[in-house]
Design a protein around this motif. Sequence first.
Motif, short mmCIF file in Angstrom:
data_model
loop_
_atom_site.label_atom_id
_atom_site.label_comp_id
_atom_site.label_asym_id
_atom_site.label_seq_id
_atom_site.Cartn_x
_atom_site.Cartn_y
_atom_site.Cartn_z
N UNK A 84 0.84 -1.20 0.00
CA UNK A 84 0.00 0.00 0.00
C UNK A 84 0.88 1.24 0.00
N UNK A 85 0.48 2.23 -0.77
CA UNK A 85 1.18 3.51 -0.75
C UNK A 85 0.72 4.30 0.47
N UNK A 86 1.66 4.68 1.34
CA UNK A 86 1.31 5.48 2.51
C UNK A 86 1.80 6.92 2.37
N UNK A 87 2.55 7.18 1.30
CA UNK A 87 2.91 8.54 0.89
C UNK A 87 3.34 8.44 -0.57
N UNK A 88 3.78 9.54 -1.14
CA UNK A 88 4.20 9.50 -2.54
C UNK A 88 5.41 8.61 -2.76
N UNK A 89 6.23 8.42 -1.73
CA UNK A 89 7.47 7.66 -1.91
C UNK A 89 7.62 6.48 -0.96
N UNK A 90 6.66 6.29 -0.07
CA UNK A 90 6.76 5.21 0.92
C UNK A 90 5.63 4.19 0.74
N UNK A 91 6.01 2.91 0.85
CA UNK A 91 5.06 1.83 0.66
C UNK A 91 5.11 0.88 1.87
N UNK A 92 3.93 0.47 2.32
CA UNK A 92 3.81 -0.52 3.39
C UNK A 92 3.69 -1.90 2.75
N UNK A 93 4.60 -2.80 3.10
CA UNK A 93 4.70 -4.11 2.46
C UNK A 93 4.48 -5.21 3.49
N UNK A 94 3.60 -6.15 3.18
CA UNK A 94 3.35 -7.29 4.06
C UNK A 94 4.18 -8.48 3.61
N UNK A 95 5.08 -8.93 4.48
CA UNK A 95 5.92 -10.11 4.21
C UNK A 95 5.39 -11.23 5.10
N UNK A 96 4.47 -12.01 4.56
CA UNK A 96 3.70 -12.94 5.37
C UNK A 96 4.56 -13.94 6.13
N UNK A 97 5.48 -14.59 5.43
CA UNK A 97 6.21 -15.70 6.05
C UNK A 97 7.22 -15.26 7.10
N UNK A 98 7.52 -13.96 7.18
CA UNK A 98 8.43 -13.47 8.21
C UNK A 98 7.69 -12.82 9.37
N UNK A 99 6.35 -12.82 9.32
CA UNK A 99 5.53 -12.16 10.36
C UNK A 99 5.90 -10.69 10.50
N UNK A 100 6.20 -10.04 9.38
CA UNK A 100 6.66 -8.66 9.44
C UNK A 100 5.99 -7.78 8.38
N UNK A 101 5.92 -6.49 8.71
CA UNK A 101 5.56 -5.46 7.75
C UNK A 101 6.78 -4.57 7.57
N UNK A 102 7.00 -4.12 6.35
CA UNK A 102 8.13 -3.24 6.06
C UNK A 102 7.61 -1.92 5.51
N UNK A 103 8.27 -0.83 5.88
CA UNK A 103 8.06 0.44 5.20
C UNK A 103 9.25 0.62 4.27
N UNK A 104 8.97 0.62 2.97
CA UNK A 104 10.01 0.74 1.95
C UNK A 104 9.91 2.12 1.32
N UNK A 105 11.02 2.84 1.31
CA UNK A 105 11.05 4.16 0.69
C UNK A 105 11.84 4.10 -0.60
N UNK A 106 11.27 4.67 -1.63
CA UNK A 106 11.96 4.69 -2.93
C UNK A 106 13.27 5.46 -2.80
N UNK A 107 14.33 4.85 -3.27
CA UNK A 107 15.65 5.46 -3.19
C UNK A 107 16.39 5.15 -1.91
N UNK A 108 15.69 4.60 -0.90
CA UNK A 108 16.32 4.31 0.39
C UNK A 108 16.26 2.84 0.75
N UNK A 109 15.18 2.15 0.37
CA UNK A 109 14.99 0.77 0.80
C UNK A 109 14.17 0.71 2.07
N UNK A 110 14.41 -0.29 2.90
CA UNK A 110 13.64 -0.49 4.13
C UNK A 110 14.02 0.56 5.16
N UNK A 111 13.03 1.34 5.61
CA UNK A 111 13.29 2.38 6.60
C UNK A 111 12.63 2.05 7.94
N UNK A 112 11.75 1.05 7.96
CA UNK A 112 11.16 0.62 9.23
C UNK A 112 10.67 -0.81 9.10
N UNK A 113 10.83 -1.56 10.20
CA UNK A 113 10.34 -2.93 10.29
C UNK A 113 9.32 -2.99 11.41
#
Length: 456
Positions: A218-247
């Motif tokens: 899901x897009x949570x801003x123009x450059x940040x996406x919330x990603x569900x990684x089911x098998x790791x029991x984790x959500x990631x915030x991925x920023x374009x140009x930066x990669x993972x900025x929050x777990x």
Amino acid sequence: MERARRGVALVAVSLLLFSSTLVVGAVTAPDLGVGGERIDAGPADANASANAIGSANVTGTLVGSHGGGPGWHGKGSVYLIRDGAIAWQEGSADSYFDVTRLPNGTVMAGFMHSGYETGCAPYDAPCTKTGFRIIDPHAAGGPTVLSEYAFPVRTGKNSETHDVERLEPGVFLLSDMEHERIFVLEDGEITWQWNASRFYDAPPDATRHDWLHINDVDAISDTRYLVSVRNSNQLLVVERGEGVVEVVNEDRGTDDEACRGGGKQLLDFDDDGEVRCGDPGVMDHQHNPQWLGPGAILVADSGNDRVVELHKRGDRWVPVWSLESAGGMDLDWPRDADRLDNGNTLVTDTLNKRVFEVTQNGTVVWSTGTPSNSPIPYEAERLPEGERAGATAYEASGDGVHTVDNDIPGLSLALLGLRAVVPQTPFWFVETHLAVSLASLVGVVVGGVDWFRHRR
């Protein structure tokens, strides 16, 4: 001769116990329909209903159905529930997943379908493809697929595109289980992508392994996406140009077995003794998170059979509200939860084959069973509002709304397996029914053997 009679009696008692248990279970099952919304039929007045869909003021509940055939595939459909009936239904794919109504009245849906004869490389034809479709529900003659973007996958299981988001006209954001990535598609071309191998231990070939099972973005801003990684029991915030900025739900020494899936999911591919595995007590094999706002996320916590709202406390995300039971039934592998404009929560309770709306205190105000021709729901959204980033977050209230954990070791896992193999298993068939069924089967076998060995 006496042993033979006892054998016959044991068979009779076992069959009576089995049949009476099923009858009582069916008679006492909770009603899935609340507020007049119980469905199990085809479209009512399809032309009138479809023509109304083009209106910007259309209301109802839009559902993407995984299907109901073997492995839950087959019988996939997208349908709209309104006024207690199916207003329209499109069922030309093996499976549909995330559904979104677009501003022009068409519907966008992630899908998977088999039997393609062309465009299969590098795989052999016929092949399976996944991607998304644009459906016109008010086309002349009934709902029609206007277009699709699709790419071939190695198998039709654990390789699907479960989620697609429209960022702007002609620009789409997709999750991709086949290659374990998210990517942006613009006018049919991939213009940006993030590969999970940048963050997780990667297998030699992600297409041959249900590695991460990235099932939502899901897009949570123009450059940040919330990603569900089911098998790791984790959500990631991925920023374009930066990669993972929050777990969300970082690995803090959790037993990695919670993410290994019996050796079929996360593995220590680089032999460093670790995999990134979040605490299953926070969330376990989750689906469809909704970003409520900074520091608050609503998520369908499938492996824990609940819906949970997580808030950030310091550097940790903790449950502040949860829903494990509604309408007299424990949730069973829920895969979507949306916080509505009225403050209630819309829940897709997959293996109970129902979609319902519940208040913060757990009161069901609307509920519907799913149609028999497409019984396994994946995701639902309420129209006209749809799902979006930013919604009401509940105040932290201790343990929240939930019941005790009713899982029974062994039986709960066996029941989940039964429902995967036999999707037609009634929603009310729970662990006690399974236990009685197994005991009855043993009684029939023992009694039958006794009769056979001592008959005259």
